[in-house]
Design an enzyme around this catalytic site. Sequence first.
Site, short mmCIF file in Angstrom:
data_model
loop_
_atom_site.label_atom_id
_atom_site.label_comp_id
_atom_site.label_asym_id
_atom_site.label_seq_id
_atom_site.Cartn_x
_atom_site.Cartn_y
_atom_site.Cartn_z
N VAL A 11 0.84 -1.21 0.00
CA VAL A 11 0.00 0.00 0.00
C VAL A 11 0.87 1.26 0.00
O VAL A 11 0.69 2.16 -0.83
CB VAL A 11 -0.97 0.02 1.21
CG1 VAL A 11 -1.64 1.38 1.36
CG2 VAL A 11 -2.03 -1.05 1.07
N LYS A 35 14.68 -3.38 3.21
CA LYS A 35 13.63 -2.89 2.31
C LYS A 35 14.05 -1.58 1.66
O LYS A 35 13.90 -1.37 0.47
CB LYS A 35 12.32 -2.67 3.08
CG LYS A 35 11.63 -3.97 3.46
CD LYS A 35 10.30 -3.66 4.13
CE LYS A 35 9.66 -4.95 4.62
NZ LYS A 35 8.50 -4.71 5.47
N THR A 121 -5.40 0.41 7.33
CA THR A 121 -6.78 0.12 7.74
C THR A 121 -6.84 0.11 9.26
O THR A 121 -6.22 -0.74 9.91
CB THR A 121 -7.22 -1.24 7.16
OG1 THR A 121 -7.11 -1.15 5.74
CG2 THR A 121 -8.64 -1.58 7.55
N PHE A 152 -8.22 1.53 -1.22
CA PHE A 152 -9.09 0.45 -1.71
C PHE A 152 -8.42 -0.41 -2.78
O PHE A 152 -9.08 -1.19 -3.45
CB PHE A 152 -10.41 1.03 -2.24
CG PHE A 152 -11.18 1.79 -1.19
CD1 PHE A 152 -11.91 1.13 -0.22
CD2 PHE A 152 -11.16 3.18 -1.15
CE1 PHE A 152 -12.62 1.83 0.75
CE2 PHE A 152 -11.85 3.89 -0.18
CZ PHE A 152 -12.58 3.21 0.79
N ARG A 154 -6.26 -3.34 -4.66
CA ARG A 154 -6.11 -4.78 -4.46
C ARG A 154 -4.69 -5.20 -4.77
O ARG A 154 -4.07 -4.65 -5.70
CB ARG A 154 -7.03 -5.56 -5.42
CG ARG A 154 -8.49 -5.49 -5.11
CD ARG A 154 -9.30 -5.91 -6.32
NE ARG A 154 -9.03 -5.02 -7.47
CZ ARG A 154 -9.50 -5.21 -8.69
NH1 ARG A 154 -10.25 -6.24 -8.95
NH2 ARG A 154 -9.23 -4.35 -9.67
N GLU A 155 -4.19 -6.18 -4.05
CA GLU A 155 -2.89 -6.77 -4.42
C GLU A 155 -3.07 -7.40 -5.80
O GLU A 155 -4.13 -7.92 -6.12
CB GLU A 155 -2.49 -7.85 -3.42
CG GLU A 155 -2.12 -7.28 -2.07
CD GLU A 155 -1.64 -8.36 -1.10
OE1 GLU A 155 -1.01 -9.33 -1.53
OE2 GLU A 155 -1.92 -8.20 0.10
N PHE A 249 -17.18 -10.12 -7.43
CA PHE A 249 -17.08 -10.85 -6.14
C PHE A 249 -18.22 -11.84 -5.94
O PHE A 249 -18.71 -12.06 -4.84
CB PHE A 249 -16.94 -9.85 -4.98
CG PHE A 249 -15.54 -9.29 -4.94
CD1 PHE A 249 -15.11 -8.41 -5.92
CD2 PHE A 249 -14.64 -9.69 -3.97
CE1 PHE A 249 -13.82 -7.94 -5.95
CE2 PHE A 249 -13.33 -9.21 -3.99
CZ PHE A 249 -12.92 -8.35 -4.98
N ALA A 252 -17.79 -18.26 -7.11
CA ALA A 252 -17.78 -19.27 -6.05
C ALA A 252 -16.45 -20.01 -6.06
O ALA A 252 -15.80 -20.14 -7.10
CB ALA A 252 -18.92 -20.25 -6.27
N CYS A 260 -6.33 -8.92 4.03
CA CYS A 260 -7.33 -7.88 4.29
C CYS A 260 -8.69 -8.41 4.73
O CYS A 260 -9.13 -8.11 5.84
CB CYS A 260 -7.49 -7.00 3.06
SG CYS A 260 -5.92 -6.34 2.49
#
Length: 431
Positions: A11, A35, A121, A152, A154-155, A249, A252, A260
Amino acid sequence: MRILIVGTGYVGTTTGLIFCEMGHQVTGLDLDQRKIEALQAGKLHFYEPGLEELLEKHIQAGNISFTDNTKKAIKKNDVIFICVGTPMQEDGSADLTYVKNVAESIGKYMKEYKVIVTKSTVPVGTAEQVTEWIRAGQKEPVPFDVVSNPEFLREGSAMYDALHPDRIVIGTISEKARASMRELYQGFQCPILETNPKASEMIKYAANSFLAMKISFINELSRLCDRLGINVNDVSRGIGLDHRIGPHFLRAGMGYGGSCFPKDVNALLQTAAANGIPLTILEKVVQVNAEQSLYLLNKIKHSLGGDLTNKSVAVLGIAFKADTDDTRESPSLVIMDYLLKEKAHVRTHDPVVKLEGYPLGANCRQFATTAETVSGADAVVLCTDWDEYKRLDWPAIKLLMKQPHIFDGRNMIDKTAVESLGFHYTGFANH
Ligand code: UGA
């Protein structure tokens, strides 16, 4: 604007680079020397498609630099983004230790007005806590404002998501800080929602929880569809075409994982419990998700004659989803754990993840190629939706396997095509 990003995970790093793209000057701060060295050399310490190219570009252009010097970094920047981890504690709540440490350092080293933004978060009420921690760190009062600005992305598609957000949420009670945030996000083509910090913090948890709920809804429904011989993918498409529901989303499969959804759903449940307002739907979301891997395991067991002892099972995919090397809360690890407890021999593969430690052992080995992985296997279990696994050479695989069983944990391959090759295919109501 001079921006400091504290925490160089996916992030923090993505956010910093996106601000470089928007013409800002960025410093990345992390206490982990390795890092910092890697990033300064243009190398990502995690896998994220497309991001390394952006890193190299902005390192070379001098738009971003990385440091572990907290004092200097805080002093020279106007806006400070807190992007450190908030891992899950035993009781499900978020551990704010790293956020607290950063806030206290900001208080200690700031000499003039700063805007401090929480992007990590964090539970409802954290902006107020950050304010207190900063004040506690200050030797003399220096003005500052705290803003909640959840992320918001996504990886796996971090760069695209950060460049093309559906919305930007800015939670603050300060007009001055709000003006700075508007300036910072100038040029983004999306709605900007301005609210107070608590609502902003809740939006983040509500968004992840709602998405997790969609997944658990379709997963539980897939069990009923299975019983009734209905293709759940058709049901997903059929309901997803209703714009009030939307198509996303509703895939199935063996359940959600990652750093997260599991963490955030639990943290919201914890907040709810602490406030005496149970969120019963969300409790079921967690329960359904936990059952989903077991549901798959039972299908494998049943198809292989009810006993998995010494059965060889090839588990394809270790990451919690495609295009990431993240294995946190990965359903693949859950299924491997179950298989090992059932005394099966697990052979696994992932295009990016290299397992270290458990579940590796005498009964669990990782292989470099899918061909080696499936050799002699009684079953293949598809756990991660990597593109590579959607294009597998099934006729060649069938020749290598002992028994032709495929368990599709992500409903990702063409059932009819593999069945015509003589495979026994089992998915999640993928009839
Ligand atoms: C999620 C959210 O989608 C992001 O918006 C949010 O910013 C991020 O968490 C975060 O809080 O940092 P991420 O965890 O990277 O992003 O991954 P997702 O793409 O949301 O997938 C989560 C899990 O749900 C994966 O295991 C995936 O395989 C599963 N999933 C997703 C399904 O089982 N079915 C679906 O239809 C979609």
